[in-house]
Design a protein around this motif. Sequence first.
Motif, PDB file in Angstrom:
ATOM      1  N   LEU A 197      28.861 -17.751  10.474  1.00  0.00           N
ATOM      2  CA  LEU A 197      29.311 -18.205  11.791  1.00  0.00           C
ATOM      3  C   LEU A 197      29.123 -19.706  11.936  1.00  0.00           C
ATOM      4  O   LEU A 197      29.993 -20.413  12.450  1.00  0.00           O
ATOM      5  CB  LEU A 197      28.521 -17.485  12.890  1.00  0.00           C
ATOM      6  CG  LEU A 197      29.021 -16.134  13.362  1.00  0.00           C
ATOM      7  CD1 LEU A 197      28.034 -15.537  14.361  1.00  0.00           C
ATOM      8  CD2 LEU A 197      30.404 -16.255  13.994  1.00  0.00           C
ATOM      9  N   SER A 198      27.984 -20.199  11.453  1.00  0.00           N
ATOM     10  CA  SER A 198      27.673 -21.615  11.593  1.00  0.00           C
ATOM     11  C   SER A 198      28.613 -22.491  10.775  1.00  0.00           C
ATOM     12  O   SER A 198      29.210 -23.446  11.296  1.00  0.00           O
ATOM     13  CB  SER A 198      26.222 -21.865  11.173  1.00  0.00           C
ATOM     14  OG  SER A 198      25.914 -23.243  11.205  1.00  0.00           O
ATOM     15  N   VAL A 199      28.784 -22.174   9.480  1.00  0.00           N
ATOM     16  CA  VAL A 199      29.603 -23.039   8.622  1.00  0.00           C
ATOM     17  C   VAL A 199      31.083 -22.945   8.970  1.00  0.00           C
ATOM     18  O   VAL A 199      31.851 -23.872   8.678  1.00  0.00           O
ATOM     19  CB  VAL A 199      29.397 -22.723   7.125  1.00  0.00           C
ATOM     20  CG1 VAL A 199      27.985 -23.064   6.691  1.00  0.00           C
ATOM     21  CG2 VAL A 199      29.733 -21.282   6.808  1.00  0.00           C
ATOM     22  N   SER A 200      31.490 -21.857   9.609  1.00  0.00           N
ATOM     23  CA  SER A 200      32.902 -21.721   9.970  1.00  0.00           C
ATOM     24  C   SER A 200      33.325 -22.734  11.023  1.00  0.00           C
ATOM     25  O   SER A 200      34.524 -22.933  11.246  1.00  0.00           O
ATOM     26  CB  SER A 200      33.196 -20.303  10.464  1.00  0.00           C
ATOM     27  OG  SER A 200      32.584 -20.070  11.726  1.00  0.00           O
ATOM     28  N   THR A 201      32.356 -23.380  11.674  1.00  0.00           N
ATOM     29  CA  THR A 201      32.676 -24.391  12.686  1.00  0.00           C
ATOM     30  C   THR A 201      32.744 -25.798  12.105  1.00  0.00           C
ATOM     31  O   THR A 201      33.079 -26.748  12.817  1.00  0.00           O
ATOM     32  CB  THR A 201      31.621 -24.368  13.812  1.00  0.00           C
ATOM     33  OG1 THR A 201      30.340 -24.739  13.278  1.00  0.00           O
ATOM     34  CG2 THR A 201      31.516 -22.986  14.437  1.00  0.00           C
ATOM     35  N   LEU A 202      32.430 -25.931  10.814  1.00  0.00           N
ATOM     36  CA  LEU A 202      32.475 -27.253  10.181  1.00  0.00           C
ATOM     37  C   LEU A 202      33.919 -27.740  10.053  1.00  0.00           C
ATOM     38  O   LEU A 202      34.828 -26.939   9.811  1.00  0.00           O
ATOM     39  CB  LEU A 202      31.837 -27.209   8.795  1.00  0.00           C
ATOM     40  CG  LEU A 202      30.336 -26.927   8.726  1.00  0.00           C
ATOM     41  CD1 LEU A 202      29.905 -26.739   7.270  1.00  0.00           C
ATOM     42  CD2 LEU A 202      29.550 -28.063   9.364  1.00  0.00           C
ATOM     43  N   PRO A 203      34.149 -29.047  10.180  1.00  0.00           N
ATOM     44  CA  PRO A 203      35.512 -29.580  10.020  1.00  0.00           C
ATOM     45  C   PRO A 203      36.109 -29.310   8.639  1.00  0.00           C
ATOM     46  O   PRO A 203      37.333 -29.244   8.491  1.00  0.00           O
ATOM     47  CB  PRO A 203      35.322 -31.084  10.249  1.00  0.00           C
ATOM     48  CG  PRO A 203      34.048 -31.216  11.011  1.00  0.00           C
ATOM     49  CD  PRO A 203      33.176 -30.086  10.554  1.00  0.00           C
ATOM     50  N   SER A 206      37.916 -23.783   6.918  1.00  0.00           N
ATOM     51  CA  SER A 206      38.802 -22.901   7.674  1.00  0.00           C
ATOM     52  C   SER A 206      38.516 -21.483   7.198  1.00  0.00           C
ATOM     53  O   SER A 206      38.702 -21.174   6.016  1.00  0.00           O
ATOM     54  CB  SER A 206      40.266 -23.252   7.414  1.00  0.00           C
ATOM     55  OG  SER A 206      41.124 -22.240   7.932  1.00  0.00           O
ATOM     56  N   LEU A 207      38.026 -20.643   8.093  1.00  0.00           N
ATOM     57  CA  LEU A 207      37.654 -19.280   7.720  1.00  0.00           C
ATOM     58  C   LEU A 207      38.570 -18.276   8.403  1.00  0.00           C
ATOM     59  O   LEU A 207      38.676 -18.241   9.626  1.00  0.00           O
ATOM     60  CB  LEU A 207      36.208 -18.991   8.116  1.00  0.00           C
ATOM     61  CG  LEU A 207      35.725 -17.556   7.878  1.00  0.00           C
ATOM     62  CD1 LEU A 207      35.731 -17.219   6.388  1.00  0.00           C
ATOM     63  CD2 LEU A 207      34.341 -17.345   8.482  1.00  0.00           C
ATOM     64  N   GLY A 208      39.228 -17.453   7.589  1.00  0.00           N
ATOM     65  CA  GLY A 208      40.044 -16.371   8.108  1.00  0.00           C
ATOM     66  C   GLY A 208      39.509 -15.041   7.616  1.00  0.00           C
ATOM     67  O   GLY A 208      39.013 -14.952   6.491  1.00  0.00           O
ATOM     68  N   ILE A 209      39.596 -14.028   8.462  1.00  0.00           N
ATOM     69  CA  ILE A 209      39.134 -12.693   8.091  1.00  0.00           C
ATOM     70  C   ILE A 209      40.259 -11.705   8.334  1.00  0.00           C
ATOM     71  O   ILE A 209      40.876 -11.693   9.413  1.00  0.00           O
ATOM     72  CB  ILE A 209      37.884 -12.300   8.898  1.00  0.00           C
ATOM     73  CG1 ILE A 209      36.741 -13.278   8.616  1.00  0.00           C
ATOM     74  CG2 ILE A 209      37.454 -10.865   8.555  1.00  0.00           C
ATOM     75  CD1 ILE A 209      35.517 -13.055   9.472  1.00  0.00           C
ATOM     76  N   ALA A 261      46.510 -15.214   3.954  1.00  0.00           N
ATOM     77  CA  ALA A 261      46.135 -16.053   5.092  1.00  0.00           C
ATOM     78  C   ALA A 261      46.927 -15.672   6.339  1.00  0.00           C
ATOM     79  O   ALA A 261      46.422 -15.732   7.461  1.00  0.00           O
ATOM     80  CB  ALA A 261      46.346 -17.521   4.757  1.00  0.00           C
ATOM     81  N   GLY A 262      48.175 -15.254   6.130  1.00  0.00           N
ATOM     82  CA  GLY A 262      49.003 -14.844   7.260  1.00  0.00           C
ATOM     83  C   GLY A 262      48.544 -13.547   7.901  1.00  0.00           C
ATOM     84  O   GLY A 262      48.915 -13.260   9.052  1.00  0.00           O
ATOM     85  N   MET A 263      47.766 -12.749   7.192  1.00  0.00           N
ATOM     86  CA  MET A 263      47.249 -11.492   7.740  1.00  0.00           C
ATOM     87  C   MET A 263      45.920 -11.678   8.464  1.00  0.00           C
ATOM     88  O   MET A 263      45.466 -10.776   9.169  1.00  0.00           O
ATOM     89  CB  MET A 263      47.034 -10.479   6.606  1.00  0.00           C
ATOM     90  CG  MET A 263      48.271 -10.128   5.822  1.00  0.00           C
ATOM     91  SD  MET A 263      47.837  -9.000   4.471  1.00  0.00           S
ATOM     92  CE  MET A 263      49.431  -8.870   3.638  1.00  0.00           C
ATOM     93  N   ALA A 264      45.278 -12.827   8.250  1.00  0.00           N
ATOM     94  CA  ALA A 264      43.917 -13.039   8.740  1.00  0.00           C
ATOM     95  C   ALA A 264      43.902 -13.483  10.204  1.00  0.00           C
ATOM     96  O   ALA A 264      44.895 -13.979  10.742  1.00  0.00           O
ATOM     97  CB  ALA A 264      43.218 -14.080   7.875  1.00  0.00           C
ATOM     98  N   VAL A 265      42.730 -13.294  10.824  1.00  0.00           N
ATOM     99  CA  VAL A 265      42.478 -13.834  12.157  1.00  0.00           C
ATOM    100  C   VAL A 265      41.483 -14.975  12.023  1.00  0.00           C
ATOM    101  O   VAL A 265      40.696 -15.028  11.071  1.00  0.00           O
ATOM    102  CB  VAL A 265      41.937 -12.753  13.115  1.00  0.00           C
ATOM    103  CG1 VAL A 265      42.970 -11.661  13.317  1.00  0.00           C
ATOM    104  CG2 VAL A 265      40.617 -12.156  12.608  1.00  0.00           C
ATOM    105  N   TYR A 266      41.506 -15.895  12.979  1.00  0.00           N
ATOM    106  CA  TYR A 266      40.709 -17.106  12.895  1.00  0.00           C
ATOM    107  C   TYR A 266      39.994 -17.354  14.220  1.00  0.00           C
ATOM    108  O   TYR A 266      40.236 -16.680  15.214  1.00  0.00           O
ATOM    109  CB  TYR A 266      41.606 -18.305  12.549  1.00  0.00           C
ATOM    110  CG  TYR A 266      42.358 -18.153  11.245  1.00  0.00           C
ATOM    111  CD1 TYR A 266      41.865 -18.690  10.074  1.00  0.00           C
ATOM    112  CD2 TYR A 266      43.565 -17.444  11.197  1.00  0.00           C
ATOM    113  CE1 TYR A 266      42.545 -18.535   8.872  1.00  0.00           C
ATOM    114  CE2 TYR A 266      44.250 -17.277  10.001  1.00  0.00           C
ATOM    115  CZ  TYR A 266      43.735 -17.831   8.842  1.00  0.00           C
ATOM    116  OH  TYR A 266      44.412 -17.665   7.662  1.00  0.00           O
ATOM    117  N   GLY A 267      39.115 -18.357  14.213  1.00  0.00           N
ATOM    118  CA  GLY A 267      38.462 -18.779  15.435  1.00  0.00           C
ATOM    119  C   GLY A 267      37.699 -17.658  16.124  1.00  0.00           C
ATOM    120  O   GLY A 267      36.974 -16.890  15.467  1.00  0.00           O
TER     121      GLY A 267
END
Length: 282
Positions: A197-203, A206-209, A261-267
Amino acid sequence: MSTPSSSVQEARVVFGRRLREIRKDSGLSARALAVLAGWHESKCSRLENGSRTPSFEDIRAYTRHCGAAQLAEDLIATARGIEGMYVEWRRIERSGLRRVQESVIPIWERTLRYRIYSSWLVPGPLQTEAYIRALLSSIRDRRRLVDDVDEAVLVRVAKQHIVYEGNHRFSVILEEAALKYRIGGSETMSGQLRHLLSVSTLPSVSLGIIPLDADRSALWPVEGFFLFDDAQANVELVSAHLTVVQPHEIALYAETFAMLAGMAVYGPAAHALISKATDALE
């Protein structure tokens, strides 16, 4: 995608064609070259059709008798790369896990754009020390390796500076299942998820799940892979490490990554899946 063995064989065939071109440019027949080199005539044919891997001395002799000795070292470098495309773990890890971690530092340092897909693990750049230790300890035990886990952990943790420094960019796609596999037990996994969660906010990240309930009609989970810029793809198999350098294969991995990447959710949606997995552990 082609199999590891077919990828290596294709590279050998291409290399053999290059040798044939050099011989034809020299005006020598295969028989004449074999006589000069002291080989059986069939050896030239096997080298040129990719059915036999030339030794470095074979390459030097081949180019010398063809009047192209200046090409020898470049050809040797290419041959060394081909032989490194598919390498069994027992060969890579025979000196221990620390050496394996150190061997990838050059490409880690020079790569600017990372595209990483994993269906079952949080990938190396985003791992906690405890998660790394659990993974490497399991590999040590499963493969009966020398115990240098402490040193290997230190190297892998140190490599993560590229996540925080420089112009490196990480696009990471995880299957939701990777959040649920309990590597190292509940406490280690909980810490790993909080770190994610923490590193996913780094500039730089980009983390997609990809949710478990995503429609997979177009593309189902595939083998995990790292794309280093557009130069190389690495794939970890059960028995071996695969390095992909053929441009058309790298393009296939890039295309696959884009589809995933198109199947993933972000943010917030990705964070919600991580939090859900954390809550399940607690």
